[in-house]
Every structure is written in C-alpha cells, then in structure tokens.
Design a protein around this motif. Sequence first.
Motif: not given
Length: 465
Positions: A154-161, A246-248, A277-281, A376-383
């Motif tokens: 999403v950081i590079r290409y946005g959402m499905t919309r 960045l693509t991710a 850990y950060a994973l970037l692409e 990178g787009d402000g989205n956190l998954h809290l499990n």
Amino acid sequence: MTDPAALAALSTLVDAGKVLTDPVSLQAYGTDWTRHYAPAPSAVVLPRTIEQVQAIVRWANRHQVALVPSGGRTGLSAAAVAAHGEVVVAFDQMNQILAFDAVDRTVVCQPGVITQQLQRCAEEHGLYYPVDFASSGSSQLGGNIGTNAGGIKVIRYGMTRNWVAGLKVVTGSGELLELNRGLMKNATGYDLRQLFIGAEGTLGFVVEATMRLERAPRNLTAMVLGTPDFDAIMPVLHAFQGQLDLTAFEFFSDKGLAHILARGDVPAPFATDCPFYALLEFEASTEDVANQALATFEHCVEQGWVLDGVMSQSETQLRNLWKLREYLSETISHFTPYKNDISVTVAKVPAFLREIDAVVAQHYPDFEVVWYGHIGDGNLHLNILKPGGMDKNEFFARCAQVNQWVFEIVQRFDGSISAEHGVGMTKRDYLHYSRSAEEIACMKAIKAVFDPNGIMNPGKIFAPE
Ligand code: 2HG
Ligand code: ZN
C-alpha cells in the motif's frame, strides 16, 4: 430460516444443483477466517451469470430473504459470515478473466477471480497487479473490492480502490449499474463506483470489475533490519524513504518472529535477537540503488537505530524474508487470536503504539500480545493470543472489555478502528469511534437508496436496528 417453498423457487433461477443445503456446504460457505460466530445460513446459491444474480436479488426482495456475499472467505471481520439463516450468494462459478486490453492496461474480471489469478494474468502480459497479501491464493476479487483490501504494498501502490477502473454491480433492488466503464477521466458527477468499493456487499453485489495493471517491478529486493526498540523503526523508515522509493515497509515484534521460527520451515534472518524488526522492499533496478540501500543501512547502524540486518541476494532469499512477515497471520491463527486492525497517520504511530501498548499490558498482563503490520502506511495489527486452557467465549469477552480503552485512543489520535479488514460484524459496535453520527446517518441513507428493503448483507457495518 427461509421457507422451503421460497428455496424451491430459488433453485429454478440458477443452474441445476446450484442451491446447496447440505450441512457441510452451509458450514463451509457460511463463514470466513474469523471464529467468533457460528455459521447458520439457510442455503448457498451459486450463480453463473449476471442475469442469475439479478434474479436471485429480485427473489430475495419478494421473499424478504437476507443475502450474504461469499468470495474466498478469507475475511477477518465476519463481513461474509451468515449466522442468521441468510442465503449465501457464492461467486465461485463466476471466476473467469473476460478480457485484457494492452493499451489501457486493464483486465475485465468476474468477481470470483482469485487474486493470484489476476496477478498471474498480469505477469503473463509483462505487467503487474500490485495489491498483494498473504491470502492472495484464495481470496476473490469481489471480496477484495467489497473490503477495499490493502495488504503489503500500500505504501507504494495504494489500496484496491486505486486499481478499479470500472464496476458492474447488481444493486439491492436487482438493477444492473455499469459504473465508470474503465475510464481514466470522467467528471460527470458522483462516482458511484467508489461507494461500492469497501461497502462489504451492503449496497449490492459486484458482478464484474475492470482492473488496472501497472508496469512490472524490476529486481525487487528486501531487507530485514533488527531495531533496539519500536521508536527506532520510524527514523529507519524516514532514512530509507529519503533515499529510495520503497514498495513495502512492514514490521513485526520478537514474539511474532519466535512463532515463525517455531514452525521450523523458515530460516532466521540473522543471529542477533532484537525486540522489533522492519522489513523493507525496493526495486534494485540498478547497482546504484542497491549501493544507496547499503549506505542507508550503514547510516542507520551508526545512528544506533539498527542492530543487525540482511539484504536479499536472490529470489529465494527475497521469498524467505517475506515469509517472516507473510506467514504471521496464519501461524498465530492456531492460538485463536483476538484481532485489531488499527491505523493512524504515520507521524503519530510511535506515540499511538506506546499508548495502546500500555493499555494492553495493563489489562492483559496474562495474555501474549503479538504486534505486526504495515508500519509504512500507519496500519498496526494487534493480535492477542488465547491462553491454552481458556474458553473461547470467555477469552473474546475479556478482550472486548478492553476495546473501549483501545478505541478511545484510536479516536483521540483521529485514527481508524479498521484500517483494511473492514467492519463486518466484529467491529460494527465500534464504528462511532471512527465515523461521526452525521457520517453514519449519511451512510445509512445511501444504503436505503441502493437497498430499500434491507436485504443486502444486513447487520454488517451497522448493528441491526
Ligand atoms: C496481514 O497483514 C493481514 O498479515 C492479517 O492483514 C492481519 O492477522 C492479522 O491480524
Ligand atoms: Zn494486514
């Protein structure tokens, strides 16, 4: 439950054998990846054509039957769960790619096309469909559109919309609307296409979608970097974004990594243990770009933001590094996690995470908490993982008690209670933390326009009245 005479009438509207009422099918088609609700549909119907979908919707209006759309059933908010005697409309039979246009770089798809099928089709034409996530092998395009799916790029290409050029939808009254017809520019008033994206099937069914494709990325390369604390992740993001496109940019905690390594089929990125850990692409399209990435890595180490790191040198290494992040959701699913999918603007992430983490530590001292997400787009998954011996309902009830504290923080930070998984049933009681009363009233008024009899996926997004 739907009246047997009405079900008999339904079976005349579709191909022979395409109304299912056996317990195995009801169970399978009535649910998604959430485990909160017991599936209890009356029947499952599998249309093959748009006309059949229209006939089903008109039938449902006549008989006052609620319809629930079903795609790959990989949803995480129970938006496609039929727990109250609804009829499930499953799009498995409408799974064809109908056309490709090389000039417009568009593909016309039926709603049951699997995300990966679209990605492969793009590749065959030397192009790229950039919306990607762990469930791409089974999620269907109709569901992606219904939830405006996000994922890891999403950081590079946005959402499905961003990739929907046109939609054909059947509204809750059975009308077929052709929205935007693939146009790039179209300034003719309200863009109704956008209303149906993310509507979770509450306005109508997506029956065809024209999707845009992109140039294929060149030499995608990933880095996994270990940081001494969460706060160091943001300057790392900033440093890399200053130098590379960045693509991710994803993150996960040491607890998440421990679960992945316990599987035994994914190699550790490096020997140093780090709390985050950060994973970037990025596209290492030239040697200069790769050198720039290494220089930025060294700068981050010098600043004390990174303790250790690795950069992929091959496709296999790239894939293995991604497994560290992509396998997380599936790996921890065996612990019946309670999921939150929250977002704020990127600049607010560190303060936001700190506050949420404190609330969670205070209220769940005995539960294991696993953080990961699309930082990178402000989205956190809290499990929050269910302890082994605890009853599922007791666990969910205890988690729900803390929601108020979590969502009050989300509201104070002007964030979202659902960044990419939708509202469905699991988040509908909390919608007011992210949307004002006036906005919710407008949304309900819009629903009444497209679905006057309230048969389209009732009880999703909004609590039943
Ligand atoms: C992901 O980012 C998915 O892996 C699933 O959105 C998130 O399991 C989750 O909480
Ligand atoms: Zn996600």
